[in-house]
Design a protein around this motif. Structure first.
Motif, PDB file in Angstrom:
ATOM      1  N   GLY A  37       0.821  -1.215   0.000  1.00  0.00           N
ATOM      2  CA  GLY A  37       0.000   0.000   0.000  1.00  0.00           C
ATOM      3  C   GLY A  37       0.847   1.255   0.000  1.00  0.00           C
ATOM      4  N   GLY A  38       1.886   1.265   0.801  1.00  0.00           N
ATOM      5  CA  GLY A  38       2.777   2.436   0.856  1.00  0.00           C
ATOM      6  C   GLY A  38       3.511   2.665  -0.449  1.00  0.00           C
ATOM      7  N   THR A  40       2.550   1.677  -3.407  1.00  0.00           N
ATOM      8  CA  THR A  40       1.562   2.104  -4.405  1.00  0.00           C
ATOM      9  C   THR A  40       1.248   3.586  -4.256  1.00  0.00           C
ATOM     10  N   ALA A  41       1.041   4.029  -3.022  1.00  0.00           N
ATOM     11  CA  ALA A  41       0.761   5.450  -2.776  1.00  0.00           C
ATOM     12  C   ALA A  41       1.955   6.308  -3.188  1.00  0.00           C
ATOM     13  N   TRP A  42       3.152   5.866  -2.859  1.00  0.00           N
ATOM     14  CA  TRP A  42       4.369   6.608  -3.208  1.00  0.00           C
ATOM     15  C   TRP A  42       4.493   6.719  -4.731  1.00  0.00           C
ATOM     16  N   ALA A  44       2.098   6.553  -6.934  1.00  0.00           N
ATOM     17  CA  ALA A  44       1.033   7.422  -7.452  1.00  0.00           C
ATOM     18  C   ALA A  44       1.386   8.890  -7.235  1.00  0.00           C
ATOM     19  N   VAL A  45       1.894   9.224  -6.071  1.00  0.00           N
ATOM     20  CA  VAL A  45       2.289  10.617  -5.794  1.00  0.00           C
ATOM     21  C   VAL A  45       3.440  11.026  -6.702  1.00  0.00           C
ATOM     22  N   TYR A  68      -3.066   2.940 -10.388  1.00  0.00           N
ATOM     23  CA  TYR A  68      -2.680   3.080  -8.979  1.00  0.00           C
ATOM     24  C   TYR A  68      -3.903   3.061  -8.069  1.00  0.00           C
ATOM     25  N   LEU A  69      -4.976   3.687  -8.511  1.00  0.00           N
ATOM     26  CA  LEU A  69      -6.206   3.689  -7.721  1.00  0.00           C
ATOM     27  C   LEU A  69      -6.748   2.269  -7.551  1.00  0.00           C
ATOM     28  N   GLY A  72      -4.552   0.336  -5.166  1.00  0.00           N
ATOM     29  CA  GLY A  72      -4.840   0.741  -3.791  1.00  0.00           C
ATOM     30  C   GLY A  72      -6.139   0.151  -3.285  1.00  0.00           C
TER      31      GLY A  72
END
Length: 156
Positions: A37-38, A40-42, A44-45, A68-69, A72
Motif C-alpha cells: 500500500g505504501g 503504491t501510494a508513493w 502514485a504521488v 494506482y487507484l 490501492g
C-alpha cells in the motif's frame, strides 16, 4: 500416568507452536500489505508530481493514475476481508492494456497486427470479468473463510 503427562505436554507444545506460527504469518501478512500500500501510494504521488512538472497531462497519465487507484483499492479490500478479488486484477490488466493501446496509437502512425492483439486481449479480459461475475452470482460462496480457514460472517 507418564503417558498422560507427555500427551498433555505435546498438546501444549503443539498449541504454542500453532500460536507462534499464526503470529508470524499474520505479522508478515500485515507488513506486506502496508508495504504494498505504501509503495503504491508513493508511486502514485511520484507520477502525479511528474505530471505537474511536465506542465501537461495525457490520457496515458490519467490511466496510470487509475491503475494506482485500482491497486490501492485491491490492497484495501484484501486488508479488510483477507480475500483477493480477482476482478480487480482483471480491471488493472484491462486498464494497463488500454493505456498501452492508447500510447501505441498516439505514438505510431501505422497500425499493425499488435493493435489487434491488444484489442483481443482487452476483449478476452472483459469476457473473463463477465464469467467471474456470473459465476459469483450463480454459485455464491456458502461460507467465507479467513486466512486460517475459520468461517467468518461477511454480512450477506
Amino acid at each position: 500416568m507418564n503417558i498422560k503427562w507427555a500427551e498433555k505436554m505435546r498438546k501444549g507444545l503443539h498449541g504454542s507452536a500453532d500460536s507462534l506460527g499464526n503470529l508470524c504469518v499474520e505479522g508478515f501478512h500485515y507488513l506486506a500489505l502496508f508495504g504494498i500500500g505504501g509503495i503504491t501510494a508513493w508511486a502514485a504521488v511520484e507520477a502525479f508530481l511528474d505530471m505537474l512538472s511536465k506542465g501537461g497531462v495525457s490520457v496515458d497519465d490519467i490511466l496510470l493514475l487509475f491503475i494506482y487507484l485500482e491497486l490501492g483499492a485491491m490492497v484495501g479490500i484484501y486488508f479488510k476481508t483477507n480475500h483477493m478479488p480477482i476482478r480487480f486484477l482483471l480491471y488493472v490488466a484491462i486498464t494497463a492494456l488500454t493505456r498501452l493501446l492508447i500510447g501505441d496509437v498516439s505514438h505510431h502512425k501505422a497500425p499493425d497486427v499488435g493493435l489487434l492483439y491488444l484489442c483481443g486481449g482487452i476483449l478476452l479480459l472483459a469476457f473473463a470479468i463477465l464469467v467471474v461475475r456470473y459465476a459469483s452470482y450463480r454459485y455464491p460462496s456458502s461460507r467465507a473463510l479467513d486466512a486460517h480457514g475459520k468461517e467468518v460472517d461477511e454480512g450477506r
